[in-house]
Design an enzyme around this catalytic site. Structure first.
Site, PDB file in Angstrom:
ATOM      1  N   GLU A 112       0.864  -1.175   0.000  1.00  0.00           N
ATOM      2  CA  GLU A 112       0.000   0.000   0.000  1.00  0.00           C
ATOM      3  C   GLU A 112       0.899   1.222   0.000  1.00  0.00           C
ATOM      4  OE1 GLU A 112      -2.345  -3.263   1.804  1.00  0.00           O
ATOM      5  OE2 GLU A 112      -0.536  -2.333   2.579  1.00  0.00           O
ATOM      6  N   TYR A 124       7.610   2.349  -7.872  1.00  0.00           N
ATOM      7  CA  TYR A 124       6.975   1.036  -7.964  1.00  0.00           C
ATOM      8  C   TYR A 124       6.545   0.727  -9.391  1.00  0.00           C
ATOM      9  CZ  TYR A 124       6.940   1.391  -2.879  1.00  0.00           C
ATOM     10  OH  TYR A 124       7.321   1.530  -1.564  1.00  0.00           O
TER      11      TYR A 124
END
Length: 186
Positions: A112, A124
């Site tokens: 998260e 990411y």
């Protein structure tokens, strides 16, 4: 496990690193986890905690942690000391976390991230993570939403090729941005 990327050292952390973890947590997160929380993580057989260090120093520059849950690496922490951000250390840590997850047989990774953390989201995505959903008001400090990100196929035969590409990307990034760390004051 020790991975050397250029002049840096990435290694598994232990209780000997507890004070350094707490200090880095304070700088990066203003006390996200307690000392007891870090002890639990370091002692857990399902938790993998990596740290990044300059050569010839015990100064923790960054940390990454994931939990092994069934076939999944749930990344709980990825942090670099603010003084050393934007130099490729986050890439080096994420690469090492994903490589370790693959080596221990995990099939996918998840995490998260705050919707406002554009730098982390970009990192990411550079490593192939895709948005799988959103957790409304996930962060209790300000009720900010979290994006749920996933990366699959860590056990796919082509993943080793992907790791090689990432290794080259990380090594190139570090060589372009890092000064000689042995000369830096830490």
């Amino acid at each position: 496990m020790i991975v050397k990327l250029t002049a840096l050292k990435i290694k598994s952390l232990s209780l000997e690193d507890l004070n350094s973890l707490i200090e880095l947590d304070q700088v990066c997160f203003d006390g996200l986890w307690t000392a007891d929380g870090y002890i639990r993580e370091l002692e857990s057989p399902n938790s993998y905690f990596l740290g990044i260090f300059p050569p010839c120093s015990h100064e923790l520059l960054g940390m990454g942690c994931f939990w092994s849950i069934l076939e999944e690496a749930h990344i709980t922490i990825l942090a670099v000391h603010p003084q050393y951000q934007n130099q490729g250390l986050g890439q080096a840590l994420l690469y090492s976390v994903l490589k370790t997850a693959s080596e221990v047989g995990l099939e996918r990774a998840t995490l998260e991230v705050r919707v406002s953390n554009h730098c982390a989201i970009s990192l990411y995505q550079k490593f192939g993570f895709q948005t799988a959903g959103k957790r409304p008001r996930y962060y209790t400090d300000n009720d900010e939403d979290a994006l749920i990100l996933w990366l699959s196929n860590l056990q796919h035969p082509q993943f080793n090729e992907t790791l090689q590409v990432w290794d080259e990307m990380v090594t190139k990034r570090l060589s372009q941005s890092l000064l000689d760390l042995s000369q830096m004051e830490i």
